[in-house]
Design a protein around this motif. Structure first.
Motif, short mmCIF file in Angstrom:
data_model
loop_
_atom_site.label_atom_id
_atom_site.label_comp_id
_atom_site.label_asym_id
_atom_site.label_seq_id
_atom_site.Cartn_x
_atom_site.Cartn_y
_atom_site.Cartn_z
N HIS A 236 0.80 -1.22 0.00
CA HIS A 236 0.00 0.00 0.00
C HIS A 236 0.84 1.28 0.00
N CYS A 237 2.00 1.29 0.66
CA CYS A 237 2.72 2.56 0.85
C CYS A 237 3.61 2.92 -0.34
N GLY A 238 4.06 1.94 -1.10
CA GLY A 238 4.87 2.20 -2.28
C GLY A 238 6.35 2.38 -2.04
N HIS A 239 6.82 2.27 -0.79
CA HIS A 239 8.24 2.50 -0.51
C HIS A 239 9.15 1.48 -1.20
N CYS A 240 8.65 0.28 -1.42
CA CYS A 240 9.51 -0.77 -1.97
C CYS A 240 9.30 -0.96 -3.47
N GLN A 241 8.78 0.05 -4.15
CA GLN A 241 8.53 -0.09 -5.58
C GLN A 241 9.84 -0.26 -6.35
#
Length: 268
Positions: A236-241
């Motif tokens: 959900h947060c997108g930090h590990c994209q």
């Protein structure tokens, strides 16, 4: 899985290197679902925060354990945990090594440094069923002898071949010196009929996967574990994209056919 950390008790603590320890854990009350080799948990150090850690042992291979290296505030706190301390866990998260796809084929494991930890439950699972898999070979590389984890255990594994290589030997080292890919020619495996599993620093993953592909191992049968900055672990947060991937959801384990174009772009 749960978004709220579940309390787990540290029942054993083993010093691996000067910077890393392995913590054996058991649930205090309700247990999380069983982990598969390659998956990870968000491990909470109360008062400091949480970080993602792949499992270095799963319930089916001797109980849940994590190997952690001290590199920041949370990992420092986890490395300082003692028997009897309580940590918080949530999970399991992510994809697994999918070892069962290698049934009837040779298994080649290549680990760099602490990257051996996430591969350990896969190795134990394969060795526990020698009639299911072909030849199992393990190649381990590290910067120095002091960076090698599970050294005695590695020596005891009944593999077809186990090789250990270090970049920088000390005065007591009597083994091989160089990069781990130099061991590949010694391992007995049929490239076209092999599944390879690779974990370690990103440059080592790229070099190893490319060497395996050049030797004829199909890219989709080279499984690699990616590492990115995971925060929510639920996509959900997108930090590990990483390009089109959210590593916590779509990884950390993916095929080299998926990872190669992403790890070839410097910006990613």
């Amino acid at each position: 899985m749960t978004a709220v950390p579940v309390p787990y008790l540290v029942i054993d603590r083993q010093r691996e290197t000067a910077e890393s320890v392995t913590l054996q854990l058991e649930p205090i009350a309700e247990a999380l679902d069983d982990f598969m080799p390659g998956q990870f948990a968000m491990v909470h150090c109360f008062g400091r925060g949480e970080i993602p850690l792949s499992v270095s042992s799963v319930q089916s291979t001797g109980g849940l354990a994590h190997t952690v290296r001290s590199v920041g505030a949370v990992s420092d706190g986890l490395c300082a945990a003692r028997v009897g301390d309580v940590l918080g866990l949530r999970g399991p998260y992510g994809t697994s090594w999918e070892l069962r796809q290698a049934r009837g084929r040779d298994v080649l494991v290549v680990a760099g440094g602490i990257g051996l930890a996430p591969l350990r439950p896969l190795i134990l699972s394969a060795l526990a069923e020698p009639e299911v898999y072909g030849r199992v070979s393990v190649l381990v590389g590290a910067r120095t002898p002091g960076d090698l984890i599970a050294r005695k255990e590695v020596e005891s594994w009944p593999t077809a071949y186990t090789g250990v290589m270090v970049d920088w030997p000390d005065k007591d080292w009597r083994g091989d010196v160089g990069v781990v890919t130099q061991l590949m020619g010694r391992a007995p495996f049929d490239p076209a009929g092999t599944w390879a599993f690779v974990c370690g620093p990103e440059p080592m993953i790229r070099a190893t996967a490319r060497e395996l592909a050049d030797r004829g191992v199909p890219k989709e049968r080279i499984r690699v574990s990616l590492e990115r900055n995971m925060r929510c672990a639920t996509g959900h947060c997108g930090h590990c994209q990483l390009g089109p991937l959210l590593v916590c959801r779509d990884g950390p384990v993916v095929g080299w056919d998926v990872a190669e174009p992403l790890l070839s772009v410097r910006e990613l």
